[in-house]
Design a protein around this motif. Structure first.
Motif, PDB file in Angstrom:
ATOM      1  N   GLN A 217       0.819  -1.206   0.000  1.00 20.47           N
ATOM      2  CA  GLN A 217       0.000   0.000   0.000  1.00 20.47           C
ATOM      3  C   GLN A 217       0.858   1.264   0.000  1.00 20.47           C
ATOM      4  O   GLN A 217       0.510   2.267  -0.634  1.00 20.47           O
ATOM      5  CB  GLN A 217      -0.954  -0.024   1.197  1.00 20.47           C
ATOM      6  N   VAL A 218       1.974   1.205   0.697  1.00 20.84           N
ATOM      7  CA  VAL A 218       2.884   2.351   0.664  1.00 20.84           C
ATOM      8  C   VAL A 218       3.385   2.587  -0.755  1.00 20.84           C
ATOM      9  O   VAL A 218       3.444   3.731  -1.234  1.00 20.84           O
ATOM     10  CB  VAL A 218       4.062   2.127   1.640  1.00 20.84           C
ATOM     11  N   ARG A 219       3.711   1.499  -1.478  1.00 18.07           N
ATOM     12  CA  ARG A 219       4.169   1.648  -2.863  1.00 18.07           C
ATOM     13  C   ARG A 219       3.069   2.207  -3.766  1.00 18.07           C
ATOM     14  O   ARG A 219       3.330   3.030  -4.651  1.00 18.07           O
ATOM     15  CB  ARG A 219       4.668   0.305  -3.400  1.00 18.07           C
ATOM     16  N   LEU A 220       1.838   1.727  -3.559  1.00 21.92           N
ATOM     17  CA  LEU A 220       0.703   2.228  -4.340  1.00 21.92           C
ATOM     18  C   LEU A 220       0.585   3.738  -4.166  1.00 21.92           C
ATOM     19  O   LEU A 220       0.467   4.493  -5.143  1.00 21.92           O
ATOM     20  CB  LEU A 220      -0.579   1.529  -3.880  1.00 21.92           C
ATOM     21  N   VAL A 221       0.595   4.184  -2.923  1.00 21.36           N
ATOM     22  CA  VAL A 221       0.462   5.608  -2.638  1.00 21.36           C
ATOM     23  C   VAL A 221       1.637   6.385  -3.219  1.00 21.36           C
ATOM     24  O   VAL A 221       1.453   7.437  -3.853  1.00 21.36           O
ATOM     25  CB  VAL A 221       0.346   5.842  -1.121  1.00 21.36           C
ATOM     26  N   LYS A 222       2.828   5.864  -3.033  1.00 21.76           N
ATOM     27  CA  LYS A 222       4.022   6.577  -3.498  1.00 21.76           C
ATOM     28  C   LYS A 222       3.991   6.778  -5.010  1.00 21.76           C
ATOM     29  O   LYS A 222       4.349   7.854  -5.512  1.00 21.76           O
ATOM     30  CB  LYS A 222       5.271   5.818  -3.083  1.00 21.76           C
ATOM     31  N   GLU A 223       3.562   5.767  -5.751  1.00 24.18           N
ATOM     32  CA  GLU A 223       3.517   5.899  -7.204  1.00 24.18           C
ATOM     33  C   GLU A 223       2.520   6.968  -7.631  1.00 24.18           C
ATOM     34  O   GLU A 223       2.817   7.805  -8.493  1.00 24.18           O
ATOM     35  CB  GLU A 223       3.158   4.564  -7.861  1.00 24.18           C
ATOM     36  N   LEU A 224       1.336   6.963  -7.035  1.00 25.31           N
ATOM     37  CA  LEU A 224       0.316   7.931  -7.440  1.00 25.31           C
ATOM     38  C   LEU A 224       0.652   9.339  -6.961  1.00 25.31           C
ATOM     39  O   LEU A 224       0.418  10.320  -7.678  1.00 25.31           O
ATOM     40  CB  LEU A 224      -1.055   7.484  -6.935  1.00 25.31           C
ATOM     41  N   VAL A 225       1.200   9.459  -5.767  1.00 25.19           N
ATOM     42  CA  VAL A 225       1.642  10.774  -5.305  1.00 25.19           C
ATOM     43  C   VAL A 225       2.710  11.323  -6.248  1.00 25.19           C
ATOM     44  O   VAL A 225       2.730  12.516  -6.577  1.00 25.19           O
ATOM     45  CB  VAL A 225       2.161  10.694  -3.856  1.00 25.19           C
ATOM     46  N   GLY A 226       3.589  10.438  -6.714  1.00 26.46           N
ATOM     47  CA  GLY A 226       4.622  10.865  -7.647  1.00 26.46           C
ATOM     48  C   GLY A 226       4.076  11.356  -8.969  1.00 26.46           C
ATOM     49  O   GLY A 226       4.701  12.181  -9.648  1.00 26.46           O
ATOM     50  N   ARG A 227       2.895  10.881  -9.344  1.00 25.22           N
ATOM     51  CA  ARG A 227       2.292  11.276 -10.612  1.00 25.22           C
ATOM     52  C   ARG A 227       1.539  12.595 -10.530  1.00 25.22           C
ATOM     53  O   ARG A 227       1.569  13.388 -11.465  1.00 25.22           O
ATOM     54  CB  ARG A 227       1.360  10.166 -11.118  1.00 25.22           C
ATOM     55  N   PHE A 228       0.832  12.842  -9.406  1.00 29.06           N
ATOM     56  CA  PHE A 228       0.062  14.090  -9.356  1.00 29.06           C
ATOM     57  C   PHE A 228       0.045  14.766  -7.988  1.00 29.06           C
ATOM     58  O   PHE A 228      -0.657  15.763  -7.801  1.00 29.06           O
ATOM     59  CB  PHE A 228      -1.382  13.879  -9.843  1.00 29.06           C
ATOM     60  N   GLY A 229       0.835  14.283  -7.056  1.00 28.23           N
ATOM     61  CA  GLY A 229       0.805  14.850  -5.709  1.00 28.23           C
ATOM     62  C   GLY A 229       1.345  16.258  -5.608  1.00 28.23           C
ATOM     63  O   GLY A 229       1.047  16.968  -4.638  1.00 28.23           O
ATOM     64  N   SER A 230       2.124  16.699  -6.590  1.00 29.46           N
ATOM     65  CA  SER A 230       2.610  18.082  -6.556  1.00 29.46           C
ATOM     66  C   SER A 230       1.512  19.061  -6.956  1.00 29.46           C
ATOM     67  O   SER A 230       1.628  20.272  -6.702  1.00 29.46           O
ATOM     68  CB  SER A 230       3.806  18.246  -7.502  1.00 29.46           C
ATOM     69  N   GLU A 231       0.433  18.548  -7.574  1.00 33.82           N
ATOM     70  CA  GLU A 231      -0.633  19.406  -8.089  1.00 33.82           C
ATOM     71  C   GLU A 231      -1.863  19.450  -7.183  1.00 33.82           C
ATOM     72  O   GLU A 231      -2.539  20.476  -7.112  1.00 33.82           O
ATOM     73  CB  GLU A 231      -1.050  18.931  -9.485  1.00 33.82           C
ATOM     74  N   ILE A 232      -2.156  18.331  -6.517  1.00 33.90           N
ATOM     75  CA  ILE A 232      -3.342  18.272  -5.668  1.00 33.90           C
ATOM     76  C   ILE A 232      -2.998  17.559  -4.364  1.00 33.90           C
ATOM     77  O   ILE A 232      -2.003  16.833  -4.279  1.00 33.90           O
ATOM     78  CB  ILE A 232      -4.510  17.521  -6.353  1.00 33.90           C
ATOM     79  N   MET A 233      -3.843  17.753  -3.361  1.00 34.15           N
ATOM     80  CA  MET A 233      -3.677  17.027  -2.108  1.00 34.15           C
ATOM     81  C   MET A 233      -4.246  15.624  -2.256  1.00 34.15           C
ATOM     82  O   MET A 233      -5.298  15.420  -2.877  1.00 34.15           O
ATOM     83  CB  MET A 233      -4.344  17.778  -0.959  1.00 34.15           C
ATOM     84  N   VAL A 234      -3.531  14.656  -1.699  1.00 30.82           N
ATOM     85  CA  VAL A 234      -3.830  13.238  -1.886  1.00 30.82           C
ATOM     86  C   VAL A 234      -4.033  12.582  -0.526  1.00 30.82           C
ATOM     87  O   VAL A 234      -3.203  12.734   0.379  1.00 30.82           O
ATOM     88  CB  VAL A 234      -2.682  12.538  -2.636  1.00 30.82           C
ATOM     89  N   PHE A 235      -5.127  11.831  -0.397  1.00 32.69           N
ATOM     90  CA  PHE A 235      -5.476  11.156   0.854  1.00 32.69           C
ATOM     91  C   PHE A 235      -5.675   9.672   0.565  1.00 32.69           C
ATOM     92  O   PHE A 235      -6.214   9.297  -0.478  1.00 32.69           O
ATOM     93  CB  PHE A 235      -6.750  11.762   1.446  1.00 32.69           C
ATOM     94  N   TYR A 236      -5.253   8.836   1.484  1.00 29.42           N
ATOM     95  CA  TYR A 236      -5.364   7.397   1.267  1.00 29.42           C
ATOM     96  C   TYR A 236      -6.458   6.798   2.133  1.00 29.42           C
ATOM     97  O   TYR A 236      -6.554   7.103   3.331  1.00 29.42           O
ATOM     98  CB  TYR A 236      -4.040   6.692   1.579  1.00 29.42           C
ATOM     99  N   ASN A 237      -7.257   5.942   1.528  1.00 31.89           N
ATOM    100  CA  ASN A 237      -8.361   5.297   2.241  1.00 31.89           C
ATOM    101  C   ASN A 237      -7.858   4.290   3.274  1.00 31.89           C
ATOM    102  O   ASN A 237      -7.092   3.371   2.949  1.00 31.89           O
ATOM    103  CB  ASN A 237      -9.258   4.564   1.239  1.00 31.89           C
ATOM    104  N   ILE A 238      -8.316   4.454   4.498  1.00 27.19           N
ATOM    105  CA  ILE A 238      -8.031   3.506   5.578  1.00 27.19           C
ATOM    106  C   ILE A 238      -9.360   3.108   6.203  1.00 27.19           C
ATOM    107  O   ILE A 238     -10.075   3.954   6.757  1.00 27.19           O
ATOM    108  CB  ILE A 238      -7.126   4.137   6.669  1.00 27.19           C
TER     109      ILE A 238
END
Length: 336
Positions: free
Chosen positions: A104-125
């Motif tokens: 799950q950390v890898r999943l988040v890291k990949e997507l944050v790397g794609r658009f996290g500089s543009e929008i705020m990103v939250f992960y479902n728990i």
């Protein structure tokens, strides 16, 4: 619409009036039993990631909640639809190196790397109780089984929830500190069984919910509390009024508690939502005029300070994203 989207959401979370009201909706990108199988099947995780990327490219949301599709199954062999009280008592927390956490950390890291500089990103728990309920069975079956266990041995259930909660607290910290998420989106729900009184929820379940949020808060996350109205499930929102989060999202159209009313109930915190999420709702079936009119009326009633527009829960996967654009476009015309 050239506003920095991260700043827009940051303003909302600080209960300021943003330059324009941000808009965010979310989807599941994996269906059926595959939501459980990401640990064993990397293609499921890839499908989830690709779904987020397609959605981002199509809509360019102002904020996004990343779904944990593929990781719905808590990886303890003692937990299943056949679990017993004795098995619950033997559950132990996971280590940070466990593949279920690291995946799950890898999943988040990949997507944050794609658009996290543009929008705020939250992960479902999912909350610890929700994780157990999912494993016990879908819908009514899972709720009934969880309630049965609570009534049989509340201390054993609380110990199990605390162990699962410790794992989810660690996951929350790591997706923020290592994955780069801005925060987590913690999904809680009352036990949908009338035998479980509010006082029992507070004693048995709430401590593990709060432990997950506390860990995410300590990690510096700007975290969202989601009080889930999935399949029309009703919640006593006052149960969650003292849960500490930066923002709150609940099923406005299920609970019949407006954004304005809920903001007061949750102590003035930022709120997200307003639209029904089902395929029978306005967002899915309404005309452009109806959706635009509702958007304007929603903001007129709630005000713009500390408000982001979204839905009660995840949207149907086949909705036309143009409908979401009508919401954002209309909201942008309202000068805050």
């Amino acid at each position: 619409m050239n506003s920095n989207k991260r700043d827009l959401v940051s303003d909302v979370f600080r209960n300021k009036v943003p330059e324009r009201t941000p808009v965010g909706f979310w989807f599941h990108f994996v269906e059926g039993d595959d939501v459980f199988n990401g640990l064993d099947n990397p293609e499921v995780v890839r499908k989830n990631i690709d779904g987020h990327l397609r959605y981002y490219d199509a809509f360019k949301p102002d904020l996004v909640k990343l779904m944990s599709d593929g990781f719905f199954k808590y990886p303890d062999p003692l937990l299943s639809s056949d679990s017993s009280i004795s098995s619950l008592e033997r559950i132990a927390p996971l280590e940070g190196s466990h593949p279920w956490i690291q995946g799950q950390v890898r999943l988040v890291k990949e997507l944050v790397g794609r658009f996290g500089s543009e929008i705020m990103v939250f992960y479902n728990i999912f909350s610890p109780a929700t994780m157990l309920r999912i494993l016990f069975g879908d819908g009514e079956k899972g709720n009934r089984r969880l309630a049965d266990f609570i009534l049989e041995n509340p201390s054993a259930v609380r110990r199990a929830l605390d162990a699962v909660g410790e794992s989810l607290a660690l996951l929350s910290r790591l997706v923020i500190e290592e994955g780069g998420a801005d925060g987590v989106y913690v999904s809680v729900q009352s036990v949908q069984d009338g035998r479980i009184a509010d006082s029992v929820y507070r004693e048995v379940i709430a401590p593990s919910d709060k432990a997950v949020l506390a860990a995410a808060n300590r990690a510096g996350g700007q975290n969202i509390l989601h009080v889930c109205g999935y399949q029309g499930g009703r919640n006593n929102l006052t149960l969650f009024a003292d849960y500490e989060s930066a923002a709150v999202n609940w099923a406005v159209n299920v609970e019949k508690i407006s954004l304005k009313e809920g903001k007061k109930l949750f102590g003035g915190r930022a709120v997200i939502g307003g639209f029904a999420n089902g395929s029978d709702g306005l967002l899915y079936r309404g005309s452009e005029k109806e959706i635009r009119d509702f958007t304007r009326a929603l903001l007129a009633e709630s005000g713009s300070s500390g408000v982001a527009l979204g839905a009660d829960c995840s949207l149907p996967s086949d909705i036309d994203v143009q409908r979401l654009s009508w919401v954002r476009d209309e909201a942008s015309l309202i000068r805050n």
